[in-house]
Design a protein around this motif. Sequence first.
Motif, mmCIF file in Angstrom:
data_model
loop_
_atom_site.group_PDB
_atom_site.id
_atom_site.type_symbol
_atom_site.label_atom_id
_atom_site.label_comp_id
_atom_site.label_asym_id
_atom_site.label_seq_id
_atom_site.Cartn_x
_atom_site.Cartn_y
_atom_site.Cartn_z
ATOM 1 N N ALA A 197 20.924 2.203 32.555
ATOM 2 C CA ALA A 197 20.285 1.457 33.638
ATOM 3 C C ALA A 197 21.326 0.783 34.525
ATOM 4 O O ALA A 197 21.196 0.757 35.760
ATOM 5 N N THR A 198 22.371 0.235 33.920
ATOM 6 C CA THR A 198 23.421 -0.443 34.677
ATOM 7 C C THR A 198 24.182 0.537 35.567
ATOM 8 O O THR A 198 24.445 0.270 36.749
ATOM 9 N N LEU A 199 24.531 1.689 35.019
ATOM 10 C CA LEU A 199 25.268 2.693 35.788
ATOM 11 C C LEU A 199 24.440 3.220 36.955
ATOM 12 O O LEU A 199 24.956 3.416 38.063
ATOM 13 N N GLU A 200 23.154 3.437 36.728
ATOM 14 C CA GLU A 200 22.273 3.914 37.801
ATOM 15 C C GLU A 200 22.184 2.881 38.918
ATOM 16 O O GLU A 200 22.216 3.213 40.106
ATOM 17 N N LYS A 201 22.078 1.616 38.546
ATOM 18 C CA LYS A 201 21.989 0.539 39.545
ATOM 19 C C LYS A 201 23.266 0.472 40.372
ATOM 20 O O LYS A 201 23.214 0.277 41.597
ATOM 21 N N ASP B 22 45.822 7.776 38.897
ATOM 22 C CA ASP B 22 44.727 8.728 39.033
ATOM 23 C C ASP B 22 44.107 9.036 37.668
ATOM 24 O O ASP B 22 42.887 9.159 37.536
ATOM 25 N N VAL B 23 44.953 9.142 36.649
ATOM 26 C CA VAL B 23 44.472 9.341 35.280
ATOM 27 C C VAL B 23 43.693 8.120 34.828
ATOM 28 O O VAL B 23 42.600 8.224 34.266
ATOM 29 N N ARG B 24 44.257 6.953 35.090
ATOM 30 C CA ARG B 24 43.607 5.709 34.657
ATOM 31 C C ARG B 24 42.230 5.563 35.299
ATOM 32 O O ARG B 24 41.255 5.176 34.634
ATOM 33 N N MET B 25 42.106 5.874 36.583
ATOM 34 C CA MET B 25 40.835 5.722 37.279
ATOM 35 C C MET B 25 39.782 6.694 36.759
ATOM 36 O O MET B 25 38.590 6.399 36.760
ATOM 37 N N SER B 26 40.220 7.874 36.293
ATOM 38 C CA SER B 26 39.257 8.844 35.780
ATOM 39 C C SER B 26 38.610 8.378 34.486
ATOM 40 O O SER B 26 37.553 8.874 34.099
ATOM 41 N N LEU B 27 39.224 7.406 33.809
ATOM 42 C CA LEU B 27 38.666 6.862 32.575
ATOM 43 C C LEU B 27 37.681 5.731 32.827
ATOM 44 O O LEU B 27 36.950 5.323 31.926
ATOM 45 N N ASP B 28 37.657 5.211 34.045
ATOM 46 C CA ASP B 28 36.748 4.115 34.383
ATOM 47 C C ASP B 28 35.298 4.587 34.396
ATOM 48 O O ASP B 28 35.042 5.788 34.510
ATOM 49 N N PRO B 29 34.322 3.660 34.285
ATOM 50 C CA PRO B 29 32.933 4.072 34.483
ATOM 51 C C PRO B 29 32.768 4.687 35.865
ATOM 52 O O PRO B 29 33.303 4.170 36.846
ATOM 53 N N HIS B 30 32.081 5.813 35.940
ATOM 54 C CA HIS B 30 31.905 6.638 37.149
ATOM 55 C C HIS B 30 33.172 7.399 37.525
ATOM 56 O O HIS B 30 33.175 8.158 38.497
ATOM 57 N N GLU C 235 38.205 -11.461 21.220
ATOM 58 C CA GLU C 235 38.684 -10.568 22.281
ATOM 59 C C GLU C 235 37.964 -9.215 22.221
ATOM 60 O O GLU C 235 37.604 -8.648 23.255
ATOM 61 N N LEU C 236 37.740 -8.700 21.037
ATOM 62 C CA LEU C 236 37.037 -7.427 20.887
ATOM 63 C C LEU C 236 35.635 -7.501 21.472
ATOM 64 O O LEU C 236 35.145 -6.546 22.080
ATOM 65 N N CYS C 237 34.990 -8.651 21.304
ATOM 66 C CA CYS C 237 33.619 -8.829 21.814
ATOM 67 C C CYS C 237 33.595 -9.058 23.320
ATOM 68 O O CYS C 237 32.783 -8.460 24.036
ATOM 69 N N THR C 238 34.483 -9.908 23.815
ATOM 70 C CA THR C 238 34.458 -10.237 25.242
ATOM 71 C C THR C 238 34.908 -9.067 26.101
ATOM 72 O O THR C 238 34.503 -8.947 27.266
ATOM 73 N N GLN C 239 35.733 -8.159 25.548
ATOM 74 C CA GLN C 239 36.202 -6.996 26.310
ATOM 75 C C GLN C 239 35.262 -5.807 26.191
ATOM 76 O O GLN C 239 35.489 -4.763 26.809
ATOM 77 N N GLY C 240 34.199 -5.942 25.378
ATOM 78 C CA GLY C 240 33.194 -4.893 25.298
ATOM 79 C C GLY C 240 33.448 -3.823 24.253
ATOM 80 O O GLY C 240 32.665 -2.864 24.148
ATOM 81 N N PHE C 241 34.504 -3.972 23.456
ATOM 82 C CA PHE C 241 34.749 -2.997 22.394
ATOM 83 C C PHE C 241 33.722 -3.156 21.269
ATOM 84 O O PHE C 241 33.421 -2.194 20.561
ATOM 85 N N MET C 242 33.210 -4.371 21.113
ATOM 86 C CA MET C 242 32.114 -4.665 20.192
ATOM 87 C C MET C 242 30.943 -5.182 21.027
ATOM 88 O O MET C 242 31.140 -5.872 22.039
ATOM 89 N N VAL C 243 29.711 -4.872 20.617
ATOM 90 C CA VAL C 243 28.530 -5.311 21.361
ATOM 91 C C VAL C 243 27.533 -5.966 20.418
ATOM 92 O O VAL C 243 27.587 -5.772 19.195
ATOM 93 N N ASN C 244 26.637 -6.749 21.003
ATOM 94 C CA ASN C 244 25.590 -7.398 20.222
ATOM 95 C C ASN C 244 24.799 -6.348 19.446
ATOM 96 O O ASN C 244 24.325 -5.361 20.018
ATOM 97 N N ALA C 245 24.640 -6.554 18.166
ATOM 98 C CA ALA C 245 24.001 -5.558 17.300
ATOM 99 C C ALA C 245 22.536 -5.337 17.637
ATOM 100 O O ALA C 245 21.959 -4.311 17.264
ATOM 101 N N GLY C 246 21.922 -6.287 18.347
ATOM 102 C CA GLY C 246 20.490 -6.188 18.615
ATOM 103 C C GLY C 246 20.117 -5.454 19.891
ATOM 104 O O GLY C 246 18.927 -5.217 20.133
ATOM 105 N N ILE C 247 21.082 -5.073 20.706
ATOM 106 C CA ILE C 247 20.737 -4.461 21.988
ATOM 107 C C ILE C 247 20.577 -2.944 21.857
ATOM 108 O O ILE C 247 21.156 -2.314 20.970
ATOM 109 N N GLU C 248 19.787 -2.371 22.749
ATOM 110 C CA GLU C 248 19.704 -0.913 22.869
ATOM 111 C C GLU C 248 20.773 -0.484 23.861
ATOM 112 O O GLU C 248 20.543 -0.391 25.069
ATOM 113 N N GLU C 249 21.954 -0.239 23.343
ATOM 114 C CA GLU C 249 23.127 -0.076 24.188
ATOM 115 C C GLU C 249 23.003 1.103 25.155
ATOM 116 O O GLU C 249 23.326 0.980 26.345
#
Length: 439
Positions: free
Chosen positions: A80-84, A324-332, A60-74
């Motif tokens: 790049a994802t946010l800009e897109k 409104d508080v919850r949405m401010s924590l979202d990406p963007h 669950e920690l991995c699939t929800q993004g709290f943990m990430v693949n150790a090999g990526i340049e996070e």
Amino acid sequence: MKRWKKSIYTYVVEYGGEIILYNSFMGAVARVSENEAEKVKKFLACGIDGKDMEDPLALELCTQGFMVNAGIEEQKLVKATLEKEQESTLGLTIMPSEDCNFRCIYCYENFENGLIKPKVMQGIKLFVKKKLERGSFSRVTCSWFGGEPLLAYDQILELSDAFMQYCVENEVRYVSSMTTNGYLLTPERAEKLIEHNVLYYQITLDGPENVHNRSRKLIGGKGTYRTIMQNLKFLKEFDNPELTVKIRVNFFPNSLETLEDWIVNEIAPVFSNDKRFMLSFHPVRKWSGCNINNSEYIGERSSISEFITYLNRVCLKTGLSVQDVRMSLDPHGSVCYASKNNSIVIGSDGMLYKCTVAFDNPINNIGVINHDGTLNLNRVKMEMWTKDYADSVEKCSKCSFYPSCQTKKCPLISINSGRPTCPVIFENIDDFIVSAIYS
């Protein structure tokens, strides 16, 4: 070496014996019970490998993004994802009327321009049509602003019809919002606007009637509280689940003590059973052109943050939404519209801006829209507004909350100071995260 590591953007809050995890890139918030907290802490500190994935908690920690693949340049991937994501949206803020039926004591606008000109409307329509036909956008957002936009009700419907048609023709999603004082938002008008996809509203009440009526009066001096409150109650009757109403509360130092009673006794009994309605608290700011004196606004960020946190707790206790508080924590979620490349403000006379609170600042005047739908833009000024400071400010590049604000909470402050400013919620981020998970 472990295959999975803690994400740079995962932040941990200890709350009693439990822990709360927040990831600002995924927008994920998770509550971990006391009996699982130590195991989660160990995973976060030491990483996860293949055999650990048999544990549902590790998975669950991995699939929800709290943990990430150790090999990526996070950091590189996230940026790049946010800009897109931002580049896929065409963001319009249109001022169909720069006049207003109110004369609020803290207003910074001069009301020199009135109703939008027909040739400006023609230019806006052609601009949107050409942009969508090029096929580079998947979404159009249109925010109606003013002055008071409902003084141009017919013009809003005409432009909305055109935008909706272009979006259907090009298979683009259309989302519309309105910042209005609410006085002219009758049930008949609200119904028509909702039919035209105006589903998100910001309407201001500055506290109880006697407080609100001192700051938000009609041109002739008459109070406005009762009419606005009645129109808000009418909005509740619409059963559209996408309808969202943010009741903005601008507070002065001398109005603080009255707000809690007002929330408990007047607002919660009406709106606590409808999560489409939420309160959003903001200190009165002394913007250029504002006519309040120094004693009537709060300048200290820590005091502002503490008070907003307290009022959000009051909302939680009374059953009001803190979405409104919850949405401010979202990406963007804490990125200012003015900082986005494809976001422009169009005045009723065709002048182009980036920001809606600095019209007299020359840096904010970025060009003009032509009658054929083309724009004359000052690219140098545009770059000043859209600059990302992560590469030049180390604390931002390593910040757990970068995806939420992207160093762009207030580009005007950044331009003036040469450095980005953090969102006020970060002053008490633990409290805001707790509010989000318990809402």
